[in-house]
Design a protein around this motif. Structure first.
Motif, PDB file in Angstrom:
ATOM      1  N   PRO A  16       8.989  -2.608   6.254  1.00  0.00           N
ATOM      2  CA  PRO A  16       7.557  -2.492   5.949  1.00  0.00           C
ATOM      3  C   PRO A  16       7.088  -1.038   5.909  1.00  0.00           C
ATOM      4  O   PRO A  16       7.465  -0.233   6.760  1.00  0.00           O
ATOM      5  CB  PRO A  16       6.875  -3.234   7.100  1.00  0.00           C
ATOM      6  CG  PRO A  16       7.927  -4.060   7.733  1.00  0.00           C
ATOM      7  CD  PRO A  16       9.223  -3.372   7.479  1.00  0.00           C
ATOM      8  N   LYS A  17       6.289  -0.723   4.902  1.00  0.00           N
ATOM      9  CA  LYS A  17       5.692   0.610   4.773  1.00  0.00           C
ATOM     10  C   LYS A  17       4.187   0.455   4.627  1.00  0.00           C
ATOM     11  O   LYS A  17       3.701  -0.498   4.019  1.00  0.00           O
ATOM     12  CB  LYS A  17       6.266   1.338   3.566  1.00  0.00           C
ATOM     13  CG  LYS A  17       7.736   1.648   3.721  1.00  0.00           C
ATOM     14  CD  LYS A  17       8.241   2.486   2.599  1.00  0.00           C
ATOM     15  CE  LYS A  17       9.721   2.761   2.806  1.00  0.00           C
ATOM     16  NZ  LYS A  17      10.306   3.428   1.677  1.00  0.00           N
ATOM     17  N   LYS A  18       3.470   1.393   5.194  1.00  0.00           N
ATOM     18  CA  LYS A  18       2.019   1.370   5.069  1.00  0.00           C
ATOM     19  C   LYS A  18       1.621   1.841   3.678  1.00  0.00           C
ATOM     20  O   LYS A  18       2.115   2.862   3.203  1.00  0.00           O
ATOM     21  CB  LYS A  18       1.373   2.278   6.111  1.00  0.00           C
ATOM     22  CG  LYS A  18       1.454   1.717   7.505  1.00  0.00           C
ATOM     23  CD  LYS A  18       0.635   2.558   8.462  1.00  0.00           C
ATOM     24  CE  LYS A  18       0.751   1.982   9.833  1.00  0.00           C
ATOM     25  NZ  LYS A  18      -0.401   1.229  10.231  1.00  0.00           N
ATOM     26  N   ASN A  67       1.268  -9.031   1.716  1.00  0.00           N
ATOM     27  CA  ASN A  67       2.454  -8.682   2.501  1.00  0.00           C
ATOM     28  C   ASN A  67       3.455  -7.863   1.700  1.00  0.00           C
ATOM     29  O   ASN A  67       4.274  -7.152   2.268  1.00  0.00           O
ATOM     30  CB  ASN A  67       3.146  -9.940   3.017  1.00  0.00           C
ATOM     31  CG  ASN A  67       2.284 -10.688   4.004  1.00  0.00           C
ATOM     32  OD1 ASN A  67       1.534 -10.090   4.750  1.00  0.00           O
ATOM     33  ND2 ASN A  67       2.392 -11.998   3.997  1.00  0.00           N
ATOM     34  N   TYR A  68       3.426  -8.018   0.366  1.00  0.00           N
ATOM     35  CA  TYR A  68       4.356  -7.326  -0.518  1.00  0.00           C
ATOM     36  C   TYR A  68       3.614  -6.744  -1.706  1.00  0.00           C
ATOM     37  O   TYR A  68       2.603  -7.279  -2.136  1.00  0.00           O
ATOM     38  CB  TYR A  68       5.433  -8.294  -1.039  1.00  0.00           C
ATOM     39  CG  TYR A  68       6.395  -8.755   0.016  1.00  0.00           C
ATOM     40  CD1 TYR A  68       7.565  -8.047   0.260  1.00  0.00           C
ATOM     41  CD2 TYR A  68       6.139  -9.891   0.769  1.00  0.00           C
ATOM     42  CE1 TYR A  68       8.460  -8.458   1.231  1.00  0.00           C
ATOM     43  CE2 TYR A  68       7.033 -10.303   1.751  1.00  0.00           C
ATOM     44  CZ  TYR A  68       8.181  -9.580   1.981  1.00  0.00           C
ATOM     45  OH  TYR A  68       9.062  -9.985   2.942  1.00  0.00           O
ATOM     46  N   LYS A  78       7.837  -4.380   0.960  1.00  0.00           N
ATOM     47  CA  LYS A  78       7.132  -5.052   2.043  1.00  0.00           C
ATOM     48  C   LYS A  78       6.099  -4.083   2.585  1.00  0.00           C
ATOM     49  O   LYS A  78       6.370  -2.919   2.823  1.00  0.00           O
ATOM     50  CB  LYS A  78       8.103  -5.479   3.134  1.00  0.00           C
ATOM     51  CG  LYS A  78       7.481  -6.348   4.190  1.00  0.00           C
ATOM     52  CD  LYS A  78       8.545  -6.894   5.134  1.00  0.00           C
ATOM     53  CE  LYS A  78       7.917  -7.866   6.115  1.00  0.00           C
ATOM     54  NZ  LYS A  78       8.950  -8.449   6.988  1.00  0.00           N
ATOM     55  N   LEU A  79       4.856  -4.586   2.774  1.00  0.00           N
ATOM     56  CA  LEU A  79       3.751  -3.739   3.228  1.00  0.00           C
ATOM     57  C   LEU A  79       3.388  -4.068   4.666  1.00  0.00           C
ATOM     58  O   LEU A  79       3.462  -5.212   5.094  1.00  0.00           O
ATOM     59  CB  LEU A  79       2.532  -3.939   2.317  1.00  0.00           C
ATOM     60  CG  LEU A  79       2.762  -3.619   0.845  1.00  0.00           C
ATOM     61  CD1 LEU A  79       1.553  -4.013   0.018  1.00  0.00           C
ATOM     62  CD2 LEU A  79       3.098  -2.152   0.640  1.00  0.00           C
ATOM     63  N   ASN A  80       2.965  -3.064   5.375  1.00  0.00           N
ATOM     64  CA  ASN A  80       2.579  -3.220   6.778  1.00  0.00           C
ATOM     65  C   ASN A  80       1.073  -3.085   6.880  1.00  0.00           C
ATOM     66  O   ASN A  80       0.509  -2.097   6.557  1.00  0.00           O
ATOM     67  CB  ASN A  80       3.286  -2.150   7.618  1.00  0.00           C
ATOM     68  CG  ASN A  80       3.051  -2.325   9.086  1.00  0.00           C
ATOM     69  OD1 ASN A  80       2.413  -3.267   9.531  1.00  0.00           O
ATOM     70  ND2 ASN A  80       3.571  -1.398   9.854  1.00  0.00           N
TER      71      ASN A  80
END
Length: 97
Positions: free
Chosen positions: A47-49, A87-88, A95-97
């Motif tokens: 996950p990346k912001k 989420n993506y 993938k998103l945080n």
């Protein structure tokens, strides 16, 4: 094993195989391509912001994924709770945080 650990293991294995099998053979280049694809896929699972861009209003903010895709997120006034953040990334699959 985490995604990061798997990436490091794949990079190590690919490097070791690369020493044993020169890329001037068709098999040598294909394993490097396969390892590269596996590493890229695993990196997308970490996950990346998303990068904050600006607020459109008190309840709507704009973010960008590393790929440049624009992500609009509605949320409670002044805070990022109760938001509809995905989420993506819909463009690259990160993938998103």
């Amino acid at each position: 094993m985490t995604e990061s650990e798997a990436i490091e293991e794949l990079k190590y294995d690919c490097n070791e195989l690369g020493k044993a099998i020169p890329c001037d053979t068709s098999w040598g280049c294909s394993f490097e391509n396969a390892y590269g694809m596996a590493i890229k896929a695993l990196e997308k699972q970490i996950p990346k912001k998303p990068i904050f861009s600006h607020n459109l209003s008190d309840t709507l903010s704009v973010f960008h994924c590393e790929c440049g895709n624009t992500i609009k997120v509605s949320h409670d006034v002044g805070i990022m709770k109760n938001n509809n953040a995905p989420n993506y990334c819909s463009k690259c699959g990160q993938k998103l945080n």
